[in-house]
Design an enzyme around this catalytic site. Structure first.
Site, PDB file in Angstrom:
ATOM      1  N   HIS A  66     -27.215  54.114  22.663  1.00 16.28           N
ATOM      2  CA  HIS A  66     -25.879  54.195  23.272  1.00 16.28           C
ATOM      3  C   HIS A  66     -24.980  55.106  22.457  1.00 16.28           C
ATOM      4  O   HIS A  66     -25.164  55.270  21.260  1.00 16.28           O
ATOM      5  CB  HIS A  66     -25.235  52.804  23.398  1.00 16.28           C
ATOM      6  CG  HIS A  66     -25.159  52.053  22.102  1.00 16.28           C
ATOM      7  ND1 HIS A  66     -26.235  51.388  21.577  1.00 16.28           N
ATOM      8  CD2 HIS A  66     -24.140  51.871  21.226  1.00 16.28           C
ATOM      9  CE1 HIS A  66     -25.892  50.811  20.436  1.00 16.28           C
ATOM     10  NE2 HIS A  66     -24.620  51.100  20.185  1.00 16.28           N
TER      11      HIS A  66
ATOM     12  N   HIS B 207     -20.868  55.731  21.666  1.00 15.68           N
ATOM     13  CA  HIS B 207     -19.507  55.199  21.734  1.00 15.68           C
ATOM     14  C   HIS B 207     -18.559  56.355  22.041  1.00 15.68           C
ATOM     15  O   HIS B 207     -18.627  57.399  21.388  1.00 15.68           O
ATOM     16  CB  HIS B 207     -19.080  54.614  20.383  1.00 15.68           C
ATOM     17  CG  HIS B 207     -19.919  53.481  19.885  1.00 15.68           C
ATOM     18  ND1 HIS B 207     -19.453  52.182  19.858  1.00 15.68           N
ATOM     19  CD2 HIS B 207     -21.169  53.433  19.365  1.00 15.68           C
ATOM     20  CE1 HIS B 207     -20.390  51.393  19.337  1.00 15.68           C
ATOM     21  NE2 HIS B 207     -21.439  52.121  19.031  1.00 15.68           N
TER      22      HIS B 207
HETATM   23  P1  5GP Z   1     -23.749  49.464  17.622  1.00 16.04           P
HETATM   24  O1  5GP Z   1     -23.268  48.953  16.295  1.00 16.04           O
HETATM   25  O2  5GP Z   1     -25.122  48.942  17.984  1.00 16.04           O
HETATM   26  O3  5GP Z   1     -23.632  50.947  17.735  1.00 16.04           O
HETATM   27  O4  5GP Z   1     -22.705  48.909  18.650  1.00 16.04           O
HETATM   28  C1  5GP Z   1     -22.975  47.969  19.650  1.00 16.04           C
HETATM   29  C2  5GP Z   1     -21.686  47.770  20.402  1.00 16.04           C
HETATM   30  O5  5GP Z   1     -21.969  46.948  21.513  1.00 16.04           O
HETATM   31  C3  5GP Z   1     -20.593  47.083  19.578  1.00 16.04           C
HETATM   32  O6  5GP Z   1     -19.458  47.906  19.488  1.00 16.04           O
HETATM   33  C4  5GP Z   1     -20.318  45.803  20.366  1.00 16.04           C
HETATM   34  O7  5GP Z   1     -18.953  45.449  20.394  1.00 16.04           O
HETATM   35  C5  5GP Z   1     -20.862  46.127  21.748  1.00 16.04           C
HETATM   36  N1  5GP Z   1     -21.342  44.955  22.454  1.00 16.04           N
HETATM   37  C6  5GP Z   1     -22.181  43.994  21.964  1.00 16.04           C
HETATM   38  N2  5GP Z   1     -22.429  43.065  22.897  1.00 16.04           N
HETATM   39  C7  5GP Z   1     -21.743  43.437  24.007  1.00 16.04           C
HETATM   40  C8  5GP Z   1     -21.596  42.849  25.303  1.00 16.04           C
HETATM   41  O8  5GP Z   1     -22.158  41.803  25.626  1.00 16.04           O
HETATM   42  N3  5GP Z   1     -20.815  43.508  26.192  1.00 16.04           N
HETATM   43  C9  5GP Z   1     -20.186  44.691  25.869  1.00 16.04           C
HETATM   44  N4  5GP Z   1     -19.431  45.263  26.828  1.00 16.04           N
HETATM   45  N5  5GP Z   1     -20.283  45.264  24.654  1.00 16.04           N
HETATM   46  C10 5GP Z   1     -21.057  44.642  23.731  1.00 16.04           C
END
Ligand code: 5GP
Length: 136
Positions: free
Chosen positions: A99, A101
């Site tokens: 993903h 951001h």
């Molecule tokens: P990472 O640290 O893996 O790049 O970020 C994962 C992101 O996914 C985090 O910013 C977190 O807030 C978001 N996230 C985790 N679980 C959920 C969810 O159930 N729904 C949504 N909309 N975002 C999520």
């Protein structure tokens, strides 16, 4: 690959504020935003991160990042966006489904980049050569 929370969003098994969807990608608001409007762009194909993603999947995700970034910026009156992506636990990846951001940035927000340093003499050339050799 293990099922992730993002696959559940793709399958509509859990709710999310979906802002865009096409055949290959989906974009929805991050549930814990760094700034209001913080949006995640995700491929529907379950790849973990940059280390197992194929070119087509990445291209589809980046097309969507490009397409929706202006709308994310304008929806919250921001001045720019920070596009960030974490790959691997050491890099802060929590959800192991690729993903990107999109984080709205305002001219006077509080965000600070990581500090930057200088190389010791010779280190840059050594590291650059290791990277060149390692590219497959
Ligand atoms: P990472 O640290 O893996 O790049 O970020 C994962 C992101 O996914 C985090 O910013 C977190 O807030 C978001 N996230 C985790 N679980 C959920 C969810 O159930 N729904 C949504 N909309 N975002 C999520």
């Amino acid at each position: 690959m293990e099922d992730t929370i993002f696959m559940k969003i793709i399958r509509r098994e859990i709710p999310a504020e979906i802002v865009y969807e096409d055949a290959d990608t989906i974009a929805f608001l991050d549930v814990k935003p760094t700034a209001p409007g913080h949006t995640l762009v995700v491929p529907k194909k379950p790849v973990q991160n940059i280390f197992d993603a194929d070119d087509e999947t990445l291209a589809a995700v980046m097309r969507t990042v490009r397409k929706i970034s202006p709308a994310v910026r304008d929806a919250v009156g921001a001045h720019g966006v920070h596009i960030n992506s974490n790959h691997g636990e050491a890099a802060g990846q929590i959800v192991f489904h690729l993903h990107f951001h999109i984080i709205p940035r305002h001219s006077r927000d509080e965000f600070r980049f990581w500090p930057q340093n200088d190389y010791l003499k010779g280190d840059a050339a050594t590291i650059a050569e290791k990277i060149r050799i390692g590219i497959k």
